[in-house]
Motif scaffolding. Structure first.
Motif, PDB file in Angstrom:
ATOM      1  N   ARG A 123     -29.996  40.694  22.235  1.00  0.00           N
ATOM      2  CA  ARG A 123     -29.110  41.851  22.088  1.00  0.00           C
ATOM      3  C   ARG A 123     -28.431  42.282  23.377  1.00  0.00           C
ATOM      4  NH1 ARG A 123     -33.919  44.572  19.884  1.00  0.00           N
ATOM      5  NH2 ARG A 123     -33.670  45.718  21.796  1.00  0.00           N
ATOM      6  N   CYS A 124     -29.060  42.081  24.532  1.00  0.00           N
ATOM      7  CA  CYS A 124     -28.556  42.716  25.752  1.00  0.00           C
ATOM      8  C   CYS A 124     -27.388  41.998  26.405  1.00  0.00           C
ATOM      9  CB  CYS A 124     -29.682  42.909  26.763  1.00  0.00           C
ATOM     10  SG  CYS A 124     -30.036  41.479  27.788  1.00  0.00           S
ATOM     11  N   GLY A 125     -27.217  40.721  26.193  1.00  0.00           N
ATOM     12  CA  GLY A 125     -26.097  40.018  26.801  1.00  0.00           C
ATOM     13  C   GLY A 125     -26.325  39.606  28.233  1.00  0.00           C
ATOM     14  N   GLY A 126     -27.461  39.931  28.805  1.00  0.00           N
ATOM     15  CA  GLY A 126     -27.730  39.587  30.193  1.00  0.00           C
ATOM     16  C   GLY A 126     -28.226  38.173  30.399  1.00  0.00           C
ATOM     17  N   CYS A 127     -28.772  37.558  29.384  1.00  0.00           N
ATOM     18  CA  CYS A 127     -29.411  36.242  29.535  1.00  0.00           C
ATOM     19  C   CYS A 127     -29.020  35.305  28.400  1.00  0.00           C
ATOM     20  CB  CYS A 127     -30.923  36.386  29.541  1.00  0.00           C
ATOM     21  SG  CYS A 127     -31.558  37.774  30.473  1.00  0.00           S
ATOM     22  N   PRO A 128     -27.761  34.973  28.243  1.00  0.00           N
ATOM     23  CA  PRO A 128     -27.381  34.140  27.105  1.00  0.00           C
ATOM     24  C   PRO A 128     -27.986  32.742  27.130  1.00  0.00           C
ATOM     25  CG  PRO A 128     -25.550  34.363  28.610  1.00  0.00           C
ATOM     26  CD  PRO A 128     -26.625  35.311  29.082  1.00  0.00           C
ATOM     27  N   ALA A 129     -28.396  32.255  28.304  1.00  0.00           N
ATOM     28  CA  ALA A 129     -28.944  30.902  28.394  1.00  0.00           C
ATOM     29  C   ALA A 129     -30.466  30.870  28.275  1.00  0.00           C
ATOM     30  CB  ALA A 129     -28.532  30.262  29.707  1.00  0.00           C
ATOM     31  N   MET A 130     -31.119  32.021  28.191  1.00  0.00           N
ATOM     32  CA  MET A 130     -32.579  32.052  28.165  1.00  0.00           C
ATOM     33  C   MET A 130     -33.188  31.213  27.047  1.00  0.00           C
ATOM     34  SD  MET A 130     -35.224  35.258  28.244  1.00  0.00           S
ATOM     35  CE  MET A 130     -34.837  35.762  29.907  1.00  0.00           C
ATOM     36  N   PRO A 131     -32.673  31.252  25.839  1.00  0.00           N
ATOM     37  CA  PRO A 131     -33.294  30.443  24.784  1.00  0.00           C
ATOM     38  C   PRO A 131     -33.233  28.939  25.049  1.00  0.00           C
ATOM     39  CG  PRO A 131     -31.884  32.112  23.823  1.00  0.00           C
ATOM     40  CD  PRO A 131     -31.635  32.117  25.310  1.00  0.00           C
ATOM     41  N   ARG A 178     -24.143  45.200  25.199  1.00  0.00           N
ATOM     42  CA  ARG A 178     -24.266  44.120  24.211  1.00  0.00           C
ATOM     43  C   ARG A 178     -23.056  43.200  24.418  1.00  0.00           C
ATOM     44  NH1 ARG A 178     -26.628  45.872  19.120  1.00  0.00           N
ATOM     45  NH2 ARG A 178     -27.762  43.982  18.816  1.00  0.00           N
ATOM     46  N   PRO A 179     -23.192  41.888  24.201  1.00  0.00           N
ATOM     47  CA  PRO A 179     -22.060  40.978  24.435  1.00  0.00           C
ATOM     48  C   PRO A 179     -20.787  41.410  23.708  1.00  0.00           C
ATOM     49  CG  PRO A 179     -24.043  39.727  23.947  1.00  0.00           C
ATOM     50  CD  PRO A 179     -24.367  41.180  23.711  1.00  0.00           C
ATOM     51  N   ARG A 180     -19.672  41.376  24.436  1.00  0.00           N
ATOM     52  CA  ARG A 180     -18.345  41.715  23.901  1.00  0.00           C
ATOM     53  C   ARG A 180     -18.327  43.076  23.213  1.00  0.00           C
ATOM     54  NH1 ARG A 180     -19.809  36.967  22.727  1.00  0.00           N
ATOM     55  NH2 ARG A 180     -18.855  35.089  23.517  1.00  0.00           N
ATOM     56  N   SER A 181     -18.962  44.046  23.843  1.00  0.00           N
ATOM     57  CA  SER A 181     -19.095  45.361  23.219  1.00  0.00           C
ATOM     58  C   SER A 181     -19.241  46.427  24.298  1.00  0.00           C
ATOM     59  CB  SER A 181     -20.346  45.342  22.323  1.00  0.00           C
ATOM     60  OG  SER A 181     -20.714  46.634  21.955  1.00  0.00           O
ATOM     61  N   HIS A 182     -19.042  47.657  23.895  1.00  0.00           N
ATOM     62  CA  HIS A 182     -19.329  48.798  24.768  1.00  0.00           C
ATOM     63  C   HIS A 182     -20.663  49.427  24.385  1.00  0.00           C
ATOM     64  CE1 HIS A 182     -15.502  48.775  26.833  1.00  0.00           C
ATOM     65  NE2 HIS A 182     -14.910  48.583  25.671  1.00  0.00           N
TER      66      HIS A 182
END
Length: 121
Positions: free
Chosen positions: A12-20, A72-76
């Motif tokens: 949800r947070c958008g900080g770690c998109p590569a973590m998975p 959140r990614p692409r969001s405010h």
């Protein structure tokens, strides 16, 4: 079955998109970005021994409830963050103890490895 990720809010947070994808995939992405920026192949890579707890600086925004969060990614929309798996341990300790902050403010946390500076803007 895959192992659980070290961060409960990563999706949800958008900080770690590569973590998975894992540490090896993240390193490969970083090497590819550097090679593209330099317009030449990367000769050597010296990966950090830390796959978590390596960020010495994080930037957050304060939500209407006074809690800091990542967008959140692409969001405010803000996702409250009580702990960040990528932040250095000393930042994580301070982040967990922050009081309610002014809504809408930007908050940065930085460390030199011992002390943590909190900047509220």
């Amino acid at each position: 079955m895959s192992e659980p990720l070290p961060c409960p809010i990563h999706a949800r947070c958008g900080g770690c998109p590569a973590m998975p994808a894992g540490a090896e995939a993240a390193l490969a992405r970083k090497v590819a970005r550097v090679a593209a920026a330099l317009e030449r192949p990367v000769d050597r890579v010296h990966p950090s021994p830390r796959t978590l707890g390596y960020r010495a600086r994080i930037s957050l925004r304060v939500g209407g409830d006074g809690r800091p969060g990542y967008h959140r990614p692409r969001s405010h929309e803000l996702v409250p963050v009580a702990a960040c798996a990528l932040a250095r341990p000393e930042i994580a300790r301070v982040l967990a103890r922050l009081p309610a902050l002014p809504p809408g403010a930007a908050v940065g946390l930085r460390t030199d490895g011992e002390r943590v500076v909190v900047v509220l803007d």
